[in-house]
Design a protein around this motif. Structure first.
Motif, PDB file in Angstrom:
ATOM      1  N   LYS A  29      31.617   0.626 -11.326  1.00  9.15           N
ATOM      2  CA  LYS A  29      33.032   0.984 -11.188  1.00  9.15           C
ATOM      3  C   LYS A  29      33.720   0.239 -10.070  1.00  9.15           C
ATOM      4  O   LYS A  29      34.956   0.199  -9.999  1.00  9.15           O
ATOM      5  N   GLN A  30      32.920  -0.350  -9.163  1.00  5.85           N
ATOM      6  CA  GLN A  30      33.482  -1.165  -8.088  1.00  5.85           C
ATOM      7  C   GLN A  30      33.544  -2.642  -8.458  1.00  5.85           C
ATOM      8  O   GLN A  30      33.946  -3.479  -7.659  1.00  5.85           O
ATOM      9  N   GLY A  31      33.096  -2.963  -9.680  1.00  8.99           N
ATOM     10  CA  GLY A  31      33.177  -4.340 -10.154  1.00  8.99           C
ATOM     11  C   GLY A  31      31.959  -5.191  -9.845  1.00  8.99           C
ATOM     12  O   GLY A  31      31.964  -6.391 -10.111  1.00  8.99           O
ATOM     13  N   GLN A  32      30.884  -4.591  -9.304  1.00 12.89           N
ATOM     14  CA  GLN A  32      29.680  -5.370  -9.001  1.00 12.89           C
ATOM     15  C   GLN A  32      28.776  -5.431 -10.224  1.00 12.89           C
ATOM     16  O   GLN A  32      28.539  -4.440 -10.904  1.00 12.89           O
ATOM     17  N   LEU A  33      28.259  -6.638 -10.500  1.00 15.66           N
ATOM     18  CA  LEU A  33      27.357  -6.835 -11.618  1.00 15.66           C
ATOM     19  C   LEU A  33      25.924  -6.494 -11.226  1.00 15.66           C
ATOM     20  O   LEU A  33      25.462  -6.832 -10.125  1.00 15.66           O
ATOM     21  N   HIS A  34      25.211  -5.837 -12.136  1.00 17.56           N
ATOM     22  CA  HIS A  34      23.791  -5.552 -11.965  1.00 17.56           C
ATOM     23  C   HIS A  34      23.088  -6.118 -13.191  1.00 17.56           C
ATOM     24  O   HIS A  34      23.362  -5.694 -14.322  1.00 17.56           O
ATOM     25  N   ILE A  35      22.210  -7.090 -12.983  1.00 16.23           N
ATOM     26  CA  ILE A  35      21.551  -7.764 -14.099  1.00 16.23           C
ATOM     27  C   ILE A  35      20.048  -7.561 -13.994  1.00 16.23           C
ATOM     28  O   ILE A  35      19.454  -7.720 -12.924  1.00 16.23           O
ATOM     29  N   VAL A  36      19.439  -7.186 -15.129  1.00 19.22           N
ATOM     30  CA  VAL A  36      17.996  -6.930 -15.179  1.00 19.22           C
ATOM     31  C   VAL A  36      17.405  -7.654 -16.385  1.00 19.22           C
ATOM     32  O   VAL A  36      18.098  -7.974 -17.359  1.00 19.22           O
ATOM     33  N   ASP A  37      16.109  -7.901 -16.306  1.00 19.49           N
ATOM     34  CA  ASP A  37      15.380  -8.370 -17.477  1.00 19.49           C
ATOM     35  C   ASP A  37      15.239  -7.190 -18.432  1.00 19.49           C
ATOM     36  O   ASP A  37      14.920  -6.082 -18.014  1.00 19.49           O
ATOM     37  N   THR A  38      15.484  -7.409 -19.720  1.00 22.20           N
ATOM     38  CA  THR A  38      15.489  -6.295 -20.673  1.00 22.20           C
ATOM     39  C   THR A  38      14.120  -6.027 -21.294  1.00 22.20           C
ATOM     40  O   THR A  38      13.997  -5.191 -22.192  1.00 22.20           O
TER      41      THR A  38
END
Length: 522
Positions: A453-462
């Motif tokens: 909601k603050q616009g930060q991306l969180h990227i993980v291996d799926t």
């Protein structure tokens, strides 16, 4: 967290865990030795600890997160032996005697909870309620008539009726009288106090990852601590240690959804569940002195199906139709495991390991089945006769329906595994809206992205860390869910539910700035 009838924008929250002063327990940071090591701090683990501490045994509970933060803290909290359409099926598949034993085990569990509440004067909103299983189509009306005949064969007190006190046009309904509902965490916190008084040990944020077997098995934790015990009880939803039990091939995970709503029309009392699909389940609940209703249903296999937010919306629409809702102060979801024959696995992990006991596969009826498991554990450890040991034994294999269901479930797992590996997208993670998640492709590899909601991306291996299936985005609960065996991960990759033990690998989103369109796949 009051929702209007148009939005589920906040993160889900269970009422059973709100407005409660939960105690905090330290992480285990040393080796210990006890009589009974109990892994899992839900209804099965806590009830087992209470029963065994009462017998003078030294017990220790190891909880990977916080007590009652798993399925127990996200239940519907019905205490009943009316587990949907099941007894006619049980008579056919496991026999009349076993079907009756299943009813008796769950009824005894209800009586144990009631008696424990009365003995200790526990304030936990306990009330006796009649349970109704109803149909809205002729197809399911016939199934309910067959279920009513099964009640007669099993000498279960029931009544077939044609109307109920809800604004729902039904074909018929089957009543099981004198069932119950309660506030599960208020009940269990009182048992926790008693466990502490009897010098029981409780550890939170302590993840068990393995067992060294032997005459006295030793539980190994992720942080390196060891717990040596005469018995280990695996009460962890999915068994954290499978041995040679191959439980990954014998269980599947099912999710369902709950909204707690303030109705304009009063709730008439009773507990209701539809035989028709999609399931609709109803019960009352008092929140801040206001009578509200829990509306439950929308069952599906974890990680599979439509956008999860639509399940909450479907429950809201159903509630509006029946009650006209004023507000939805809470909503949450839960999942449970289903065995091949729909009877839980409770008892010895495998033959040859009589001091490692498991309890799993409650099929969303964990308040009674979880209590029945604890009572069975107590009797096994004390070497007392228990009529339900053979019924629940994990080593059983009933050809019909187990062979068919085994093949079906494992074909489904293989299909999901292949499907996930082939799925690549061209979504640019920078174009995601706040509070939106999606599968993306980076350098030809499948990744998961969520913009908070603050616009930060969180990227993980799926890639799920259990057996390598590809997780899917759950937009209703903001989690990554595995469609193969039901593991769930937060948007930052942390394990929410097993069988996975390790988190998803994180990916540094700042590296996106240095990728070309060809590298990133968008």
């Amino acid at each position: 967290m009051t929702q209007n009838a148009d939005s589920f924008s906040e993160h889900p929250k269970s009422y059973w865990r709100d407005l409660i002063d939960f105690p905090n327990f330290a992480r285990l940071d040393q080796d210990i030795e006890v009589d009974i090591a109990i892994v899992g701090g839900g209804i099965t683990g806590i009830t087992s600890a209470y029963l065994l501490a009462n017998e003078g045994l030294k017990v220790a509970i190891l909880e990977a997160d916080q007590l009652m933060n798993g399925t127990t803290g996200h239940t519907t909290a019905k205490i009943t032996a009316q587990h949907d359409l099941i007894y006619d099926e049980f008579i056919t598949n496991i026999g009349k005697n076993n079907a009756r034993l299943y009813y008796e085990a769950n009824t005894e569990a209800l009586h144990f909870i009631k008696n424990t509440i009365e003995e200790h004067k526990i304030d936990c909103d306990f009330s006796m309620q009649d349970a109704y299983l109803y149909s809205t189509t002729e197809e399911y009306a016939e199934k309910i008539r067959k279920e009513a005949k099964a009640y007669e064969k099993l000498n279960i007190a029931g009544e077939l009726v044609e109307t109920i006190q809800l604004d729902i046009q039904i074909k018929n309904a089957l009543i099981m009288k004198d069932q119950a509902q309660f506030h599960p965490t208020k009940y269990l916190l009182h048992l926790v106090d008693i466990i502490k008084q009897k010098n029981g040990l409780i550890f939170e944020n302590t993840t068990a990852v393995n067992i060294e077997t032997g005459k006295q098995p030793t539980v190994l934790t992720r942080d390196g601590s060891r717990v040596k015990a005469k018995y280990v009880l695996a009460c962890t939803h999915f068994p954290f240690y499978e041995g040679l039990g191959l439980y990954s091939t014998r269980l599947h995970a099912d999710r369902s959804y709950i909204i707690a709503a303030s109705p304009k029309k009063p709730f008439p009392g009773g507990m209701f569940i539809s035989a028709d699909q999609p399931t609709r389940s109803l019960r009352s609940v008092k929140i801040k002195d206001e009578e509200m209703v829990l509306i439950v249903g929308e069952s599906h296999k974890t990680g599979q199906g439509k956008e999860t937010i639509k399940h909450y919306e479907a429950l809201k629409a159903f509630g509006e139709q029946i009650f006209e809702l004023e507000s939805i102060p809470y909503y949450w979801s839960a999942q449970d495991l289903v065995t091949l024959d729909k009877v839980p696995y409770i008892g010895e992990l495998t033959s040859g390991h009589p001091n490692i006991l498991i309890a799993t596969g409650y099929r969303k009826w964990g308040m009674s089945n979880g209590t029945a498991a604890a009572l069975l554990f107590r009797d096994i450890i004390l070497d007392k006769k228990n009529n339900y040991k053979s019924l629940y034994t994990p080593s059983r294999f009933i050809a019909n329906p187990s062979i068919k269901n085994f093949l079906t479930e494992n074909v489904n797992v293989a299909t999901q595994l292949i499907k996930g590996k082939l799925e690549l997208t061209n979504i640019n993670p920078n174009t995601l809206a706040n509070d939106e998640g999606a599968v993306i492709t980076i350098k030809g590899e499948r990744k998961g992205a969520y913009k908070d909601k603050q616009g930060q991306l969180h990227i993980v291996d799926t890639t799920c860390t259990h057996v390598g299936c590809e997780v899917e985005w759950n937009n209703g609960d903001r989690s990554w869910d595995c469609p193969c065996h039901g593991s769930r991960f937060s948007y930052t990759g942390e394990v929410l539910e097993g069988p996975a033990e390790k988190p998803l690998q994180k990916y540094d989103y700042k590296m996106l700035d240095n990728l070309t369109s060809e590298d990133s796949g968008y």
